[in-house]
Scaffold this motif. Structure first.
Motif, PDB file in Angstrom:
ATOM      1  N   UNK A  34      29.211 -39.962 -10.733  1.00 37.59           N
ATOM      2  CA  UNK A  34      28.709 -38.623 -11.001  1.00 37.59           C
ATOM      3  C   UNK A  34      29.327 -37.959 -12.210  1.00 37.59           C
ATOM      4  N   UNK A  35      30.232 -38.644 -12.904  1.00 37.92           N
ATOM      5  CA  UNK A  35      30.850 -38.065 -14.094  1.00 37.92           C
ATOM      6  C   UNK A  35      29.813 -37.846 -15.189  1.00 37.92           C
ATOM      7  N   UNK A  36      29.888 -36.683 -15.843  1.00 36.14           N
ATOM      8  CA  UNK A  36      28.969 -36.364 -16.934  1.00 36.14           C
ATOM      9  C   UNK A  36      29.316 -37.208 -18.152  1.00 36.14           C
ATOM     10  N   UNK A  37      28.335 -37.932 -18.676  1.00 37.06           N
ATOM     11  CA  UNK A  37      28.545 -38.815 -19.829  1.00 37.06           C
ATOM     12  C   UNK A  37      27.844 -38.335 -21.088  1.00 37.06           C
ATOM     13  N   UNK A  38      26.813 -37.458 -20.910  1.00 37.12           N
ATOM     14  CA  UNK A  38      26.014 -37.049 -22.082  1.00 37.12           C
ATOM     15  C   UNK A  38      25.335 -35.719 -21.814  1.00 37.12           C
ATOM     16  N   UNK A  39      25.267 -34.883 -22.849  1.00 37.31           N
ATOM     17  CA  UNK A  39      24.514 -33.636 -22.792  1.00 37.31           C
ATOM     18  C   UNK A  39      23.798 -33.406 -24.117  1.00 37.31           C
ATOM     19  N   UNK A  40      22.632 -32.778 -24.023  1.00 33.72           N
ATOM     20  CA  UNK A  40      21.936 -32.360 -25.239  1.00 33.72           C
ATOM     21  C   UNK A  40      20.841 -31.386 -24.841  1.00 33.72           C
ATOM     22  N   UNK A  41      20.179 -30.855 -25.837  1.00 33.97           N
ATOM     23  CA  UNK A  41      19.088 -29.914 -25.591  1.00 33.97           C
ATOM     24  C   UNK A  41      17.989 -30.140 -26.610  1.00 33.97           C
TER      25      UNK A  41
END
Length: 452
Positions: A406-413
């Protein structure tokens, strides 16, 4: 169980259940109950959730799945990606989309099909619906594309008070309608028409019956009917299965998993379990069912549930008690659900235990007229090769989390035009070639995450 009792049960379930949130959107509850009064066929509990699409929506899982499913060590959160394209579609209200060779296909009340080039995002062709303001139900998911044929839905009797639904086969090159097949009432859910190795398994004009159709000609290959039960459909290894549960208290209180021979439709009962169940999904060769535990008689009653695993090869049944129904996308032994407040919850498909829970950090706007109602996140789109699950909100914010931890590996918009909050409506996200195709509010885009 009479109609009023069923309606109360459905309302209780939808108003009190999501993985970690207090309620489903109230408007969705009433719409579902109204639809049930028309159809007279909605089973309480999990089936109601499946039809309503409370936390599921349209999804795609790709990849081989790897071996062992070991959690990936936590790493740096990447904010890098490549936006291939973004396209404004000719309608702001979409039902569902699907990908095929070289293309993305979408439908809505105004368009039975819109085809876009997967490389450029340019609209290749579109087929208008005959009644853009009709009252038919939206499609929860498109059946898909195979051998140059797109399977979509259209009104059976446009501009009628109850238009009904046709399954429509479109040749993607000539855009010609190859055949149409009438479905029961407003059936446009995820199991209304599913592809198996020899054709399409579809509802018929009457309930409690399915027909296997030749994918090119629409010719009926075989049919199968049943009584005193409501049945969902699943496909494992190209073979169709029915998962059937009692349709009333007067029916035999047992659920069955039935294998349908792909060539002849001959039915063979794989397993029988006591009481009411609902189809949660499939995990490899195993069918996952959920049902009330102990003395509970329906999903509307408070208390634990039973997760039932049926091995379709041996017929072996294993059961585990769980605190809540592990509802969501099944991917390599993990069931991924979301709540109405932007939290993802992962359960073990083996025994229903919670593996992890994660606040996704998505923006879910409130309804300006009712602050208790919010937008919904997309269902999980899972890339099994990368071991990542992706989610999206209606504003274009995206997040990728490790499937194991469940670790966050990527974000964008993705920059999208600002639209009013539309509570109870979820965007759609699909995996394509280790990238993502997303749609929300008439905007469609393709993005490639760069995960470190």
């Amino acid at each position: 169980m009479n109609t009023d009792q069923m309606d109360r049960t459905i309302r209780d379930v939808l108003n009190n259940w999501t993985p970690d949130s207090p309620a489903a959107p109230a408007g969705l509850v009433d719409r579902l109950v109204r639809r049930r009064r028309r159809r007279g066929l909605v089973r309480a509990g999990g089936a109601a959730l499946a039809i309503a699409g409370v936390t599921v929506g349209a999804i795609m899982v790709t990849g081989t799945g790897g071996q062992g499913g070991e959690p990936r060590p936590a790493g740096q959160v990447s904010k890098e990606s490549r936006l291939w394209w973004r396209t404004t579609l000719p309608t702001s209200s979409l039902d569902a989309c699907t990908t095929g060779p070289g293309a993305v296909y979408c439908r809505s009340a105004a368009y039975d099909a819109v085809s876009l080039d997967i490389g450029t995002g340019k609209i290749a062709w579109q087929r208008k619906g005959q009644d853009p303001n009709g009252g038919a139900s939206p499609a929860g998911r498109l059946p898909g594309v195979r051998d140059g044929v797109l399977y979509t839905f259209a009104d059976h009797a446009p501009k009628k008070p109850r238009p009904g639904t046709d399954l429509v086969a479109l040749d993607v090159e000539s855009r010609r309608v190859l055949w149409r097949h009438e479905l029961a009432d407003d059936s446009r859910g995820p199991v209304s028409a599913i592809m198996f190795e020899r054709g399409i398994l579809a509802n018929t004009p009457t309930f409690k019956k399915v027909a296997a159709l030749d994918g090119k000609t629409g010719r009926t290959l075989w049919t199968h009917a049943w009584k005193q039960a409501d049945c969902d459909r699943a496909v494992i290894g190209g073979v169709p299965y029915l998962t059937c549960s009692p349709d009333s208290e007067k029916a035999p209180q047992r659920s069955t998993v039935v294998r349908l021979d792909p060539a002849t439709g001959a039915a063979r009962t794989v397993a029988t379990v006591k009481g009411m169940t609902t189809l949660l999904g499939t995990d490899g060769d195993t069918v996952l069912l959920g049902g009330p535990a102990g003395d509970r008689r329906s999903f509307g009653d408070p208390g634990p549930v039973t997760l039932t695993r049926v091995d379709t090869r041996s017929g072996k049944i294993t059961q585990h008690r769980a605190d809540r129904l592990p509802w969501g996308v099944v991917a390599d032994g993990v069931i991924l659900g979301t709540d109405g407040r932007g939290r993802a919850v992962a359960y073990s498909a083996d025994d229903g235990t919670r593996l992890w829970s994660r606040d996704l950090g998505l923006k879910l706007r409130k309804n300006p007229r009712d602050s208790a109602l919010r937008e919904l996140p997309s269902a999980a789109a899972v890339d099994l090769d990368a071991r990542l699950a992706y989610f999206m909100d209606p504003s274009g914010n995206l997040v990728g989390v490790d499937l194991g931890s469940g670790e966050v590996r990527w974000r964008d918009r993705v920059a999208l035009p600002k639209t009013p909050a539309n509570a109870g409506v979820a965007p759609e996200l699909m995996v394509h070639d280790h990238g993502l195709v997303g749609q929300t509010g008439g905007e469609l885009f393709r993005i490639e995450p760069k995960v470190k």
